[in-house]
Every structure is written in structure tokens, then in C-alpha cells.
Design a protein around this motif. Structure first.
Motif, PDB file in Angstrom:
ATOM      1  N   GLN A  67      -0.743  -9.815   1.704  1.00  0.00           N
ATOM      2  CA  GLN A  67      -1.676 -10.316   0.903  1.00  0.00           C
ATOM      3  C   GLN A  67      -1.866  -9.567  -0.343  1.00  0.00           C
ATOM      4  O   GLN A  67      -2.125 -10.197  -1.503  1.00  0.00           O
ATOM      5  CB  GLN A  67      -3.092  -9.840   1.837  1.00  0.00           C
ATOM      6  N   THR A  68      -1.315  -8.221  -0.327  1.00  0.00           N
ATOM      7  CA  THR A  68      -1.294  -7.506  -1.846  1.00  0.00           C
ATOM      8  C   THR A  68      -0.317  -8.001  -2.731  1.00  0.00           C
ATOM      9  O   THR A  68      -0.665  -8.533  -3.809  1.00  0.00           O
ATOM     10  CB  THR A  68      -0.865  -5.869  -1.356  1.00  0.00           C
ATOM     11  N   ASN A  77      -1.961 -11.234  -3.903  1.00  0.00           N
ATOM     12  CA  ASN A  77      -2.829 -11.088  -4.828  1.00  0.00           C
ATOM     13  C   ASN A  77      -2.479 -10.645  -6.251  1.00  0.00           C
ATOM     14  O   ASN A  77      -3.047 -10.847  -7.240  1.00  0.00           O
ATOM     15  CB  ASN A  77      -3.886  -9.890  -4.486  1.00  0.00           C
ATOM     16  N   ASN A  85      -1.318 -13.564  -8.096  1.00  0.00           N
ATOM     17  CA  ASN A  85      -2.653 -14.360  -8.474  1.00  0.00           C
ATOM     18  C   ASN A  85      -3.198 -13.583  -9.579  1.00  0.00           C
ATOM     19  O   ASN A  85      -3.834 -14.385 -10.454  1.00  0.00           O
ATOM     20  CB  ASN A  85      -3.570 -14.588  -7.237  1.00  0.00           C
ATOM     21  N   LYS A  86      -3.118 -12.326  -9.580  1.00  0.00           N
ATOM     22  CA  LYS A  86      -3.913 -11.777 -10.891  1.00  0.00           C
ATOM     23  C   LYS A  86      -3.137 -12.137 -11.870  1.00  0.00           C
ATOM     24  O   LYS A  86      -3.817 -12.182 -13.077  1.00  0.00           O
ATOM     25  CB  LYS A  86      -4.001 -10.139 -10.452  1.00  0.00           C
TER      26      LYS A  86
END
Length: 351
Positions: free
Chosen positions: A184-185, A188, A191-192
Motif C-alpha cells: 500500500q505504501t 500511495n 499516487n502521491k
């Protein structure tokens, strides 16, 4: 019983207080014993006449006249004795009746007490039986409680085993979650970076739109500046304000502003409030609650949201339905006032 004793007391008082009565009683005793002589009878007759209210017999009269009053008195006292005897007998019967009634009442009360005693004994026996039954039930409940305690211990053991197994599963679950969090990191982070690129793009688009908007505003203001700017008007933040030198009522002030192609000022910012306060005049502004008491609206129909009332205003003491800016601090110098009051006014002309 008290009535009979009172009667006896009254009879005794009659003989003790009446000398005529005593002599009559003594004479009756003398006649019954045949120990009175003829002369005493005459004296008694004279006394009777005196007690009866009749004049005493002439001592020089005949013997028959002296004896007749004595016999009449004897008859009267005899009748009196008969009446007293009848009263005493009646009181005796009354006493017996009262005593019998009293005995009957005592008997009834005794029977009632015996009945109550029997009822209490029965209730006591019933309570004793209930107590024994409750004791028996208590013992049965104690046995059931002990069995439940044993079952509770078994369930506690099973619970401990299940808890240990749950902890093992929780450890496995945490390991899986940790791996998922790492993935997930990474997701993310990607995505960031994408969002940052999108934000940069949006910022550039907004800056372009703002520049276009500012260009359009500047063009409009420039056109307005060409049309506005007559004598008596002041420019503040691209808005023209007319500050009157003469005073009028609120309605007359608004009419004057309308005739000038403007309206009473509507305060939209603290900067505008500060600008108007620095004029150091009492001036009408375009705020009123004429339509509905307590509901303040601007002249363009919009409701009041930000206010700068002074003290406990608005208080509507004397039908004060119009607002003015008074001389005072910026944070609180509005006052509600009678619309008929004559004050300076400030008109606002927006482009």
C-alpha cells in the motif's frame, strides 16, 4: 350506675336540708312505733301546716281538727316513699340491664380475641411451612449454583485454549497485514507523485483563469472610471462613494442615492467598515428591518451576516428600524435609529 347514685344523693340532701322533711320522717317513725302522745301529734300538725304554707291551727280548736292535718301529711309522705321505692326498684332493674349488657360486650370481645388468636396461630403455622419450603428451595438453588460453577470452570478452560489459538491466528494476520501495508505504501507513493503532477497542472490552469478574470475586471473598472468620478464622489477599492454634506431622513437619503444612480452603502468587508468609520460622521447605511422586526436586511435584499453593532444594539427602543454608523471604534459603531431622523448619508455605486 352513676344516675342511681346521684338520685340517692339528692334524696339524702332533701332530708338534710329541709327541716320539715326531717320532722316528717321522725313523725313516721314515731307513728310506726306507737310511741307518740296526742300533744306531739298536734305539734307535728302545726309544723306541717307551717311547711305546707298553710296557717297554723288554732290551739283552742277541737281535737278532730288538730288530727286531720297530721293524717293528710302522713298520706303525702307515704305516697312519696312509694314513689321513691318505685324509683329505686326501677334503678335496680336499669342497673341489672346495664350490667348484663356490659357482660355481653365483654363476652363478645373475649370471643373476638380468641378468634384473632386462632387466626394468628394459623398464620404463624402457614409462615412456618413457607419458611421450610423456602429453605428447601434455597438448598436446591445452592446445589444448582455449585453445578454451574463447575461448568463455568470448564468453559473458562475452553476459553483459554481458544484465546491461545486466536493469538496465533492474530500473529499470522499481522504478518499478512504488514506485507499488505508495504504494498500500500508503494501504491500511495505512486499516487502521491501522480497527484502532485495533477496539482501542478491545476495550479497552472487556475493561474491562467485568474489572470483572465483580473484582465476582465481591470477592463470593467477602467470603463467605470471613465463614466464615474463627478464632484463629491470618492474612490475606494474600485468603488465610488458619495458622502453628503446635508442631512436627510433614511428614506429621503435612499431616494437621493437612487437619483444619483446608486444606493445606500452595503458593507461587505472590514476594510470597507474601516474606510467608512474613518469619515468620523454619523451616516445612514443601507440596512433596515422595516419588513420584519428583528430581521435586518441590506437594501439589495440580502440578509445581514457580519455586523458591527455598538453595545446591546439593536434595541428598537423607539421604533428604530434603520441603521447608522456612529462615531466610535471600528468593531462596534452601528446603531439602530428612527428612520425619520436626519443624518448624513453615503451612497455606493458599483460597476
Amino acid at each position: 350506675m352513676e344516675m342511681s347514685e346521684n338520685i340517692y344523693t339528692n334524696i339524702d340532701s332533701i332530708f338534710e336540708g329541709d327541716p320539715c322533711g326531717r320532722r316528717a320522717a321522725n313523725r313516721d317513725e314515731d307513728i310506726n312505733e306507737d310511741s307518740i302522745i296526742f300533744q306531739d301529734s298536734r305539734d307535728a300538725a302545726e309544723d306541717d301546716d307551717t311547711c305546707m304554707g298553710r296557717p297554723a291551727a288554732n290551739p283552742s280548736g277541737s281535737k278532730s281538727l288538730g288530727r286531720r292535718p297530721s293524717r293528710a301529711g302522713d298520706v303525702c309522705w307515704g305516697l312519696l316513699c312509694v314513689l321513691l321505692l318505685a324509683g329505686i326498684i326501677s334503678l335496680g332493674f336499669y342497673r341489672n340491664t346495664v350490667m348484663n349488657s356490659y357482660k355481653d360486650n365483654l363476652t363478645k370481645e373475649k370471643n373476638q380475641l380468641e378468634t384473632s388468636n386462632n387466626n394468628l396461630t394459623t398464620e404463624r403455622d402457614q409462615l412456618q411451612t413457607s419458611y421450610k419450603n423456602m429453605t428447601k428451595k434455597r438448598n436446591q438453588l445452592q446445589v444448582s449454583y455449585n453445578k454451574l460453577r463447575a461448568k463455568s470452570s470448564q468453559l473458562q478452560t475452553s476459553y483459554n485454549i481458544m484465546t491461545k489459538e486466536r493469538d496465533q491466528l492474530q500473529t499470522s494476520y499481522n504478518t499478512v497485514n504488514k506485507e499488505r501495508d508495504q504494498l500500500q505504501t508503494s501504491y500511495n507513493t505512486m499516487n502521491k507523485e501522480r497527484d502532485q503532477l495533477q496539482t501542478s497542472y491545476n495550479n497552472l490552469a487556475e493561474e491562467i483563469d485568474q489572470l483572465k478574470t483580473e484582465r476582465d475586471l481591470l477592463q470593467k473598472r477602467f470603463s467605470g472610471l471613465k463614466r464615474a468620478g463627478p464632484k463629491g464622489w470618492t474612490l475606494f477599492q474600485s468603488t465610488w462613494y458619495y458622502i453628503s454634506s446635508e442631512v436627510k431622513s433614511w428614506d429621503e437619503s435612499r431616494q437621493d442615492c437612487n437619483e444619483r444612480g446608486a444606493d445606500l452603502v452595503i458593507i461587505n468587508s472590514k476594510e470597507e467598515q474601516t474606510f467608512l468609520t474613518n469619515l468620523n460622521k454619523r451616516i445612514w447605511i443601507g440596512l433596515t428591518d422595516k419588513d420584519k422586526e428583528g430581521t435586518w436586511k441590506w437594501v439589495d435584499g440580502t440578509p445581514l451576516t457580519t455586523s458591527y453593532w455598538m453595545g446591546k444594539n439593536p434595541d428598537n427602543k423607539m421604533e428604530e428600524d434603520c441603521a447608522e454608523i456612529s462615531i466610535g471604534p471600528v468593531e462596534g459603531n452601528w446603531d439602530d435609529f428612527s428612520c425619520a431622523t436626519h443624518l448624513n448619508r453615503i451612497c455606493e455605486q458599483k460597476h
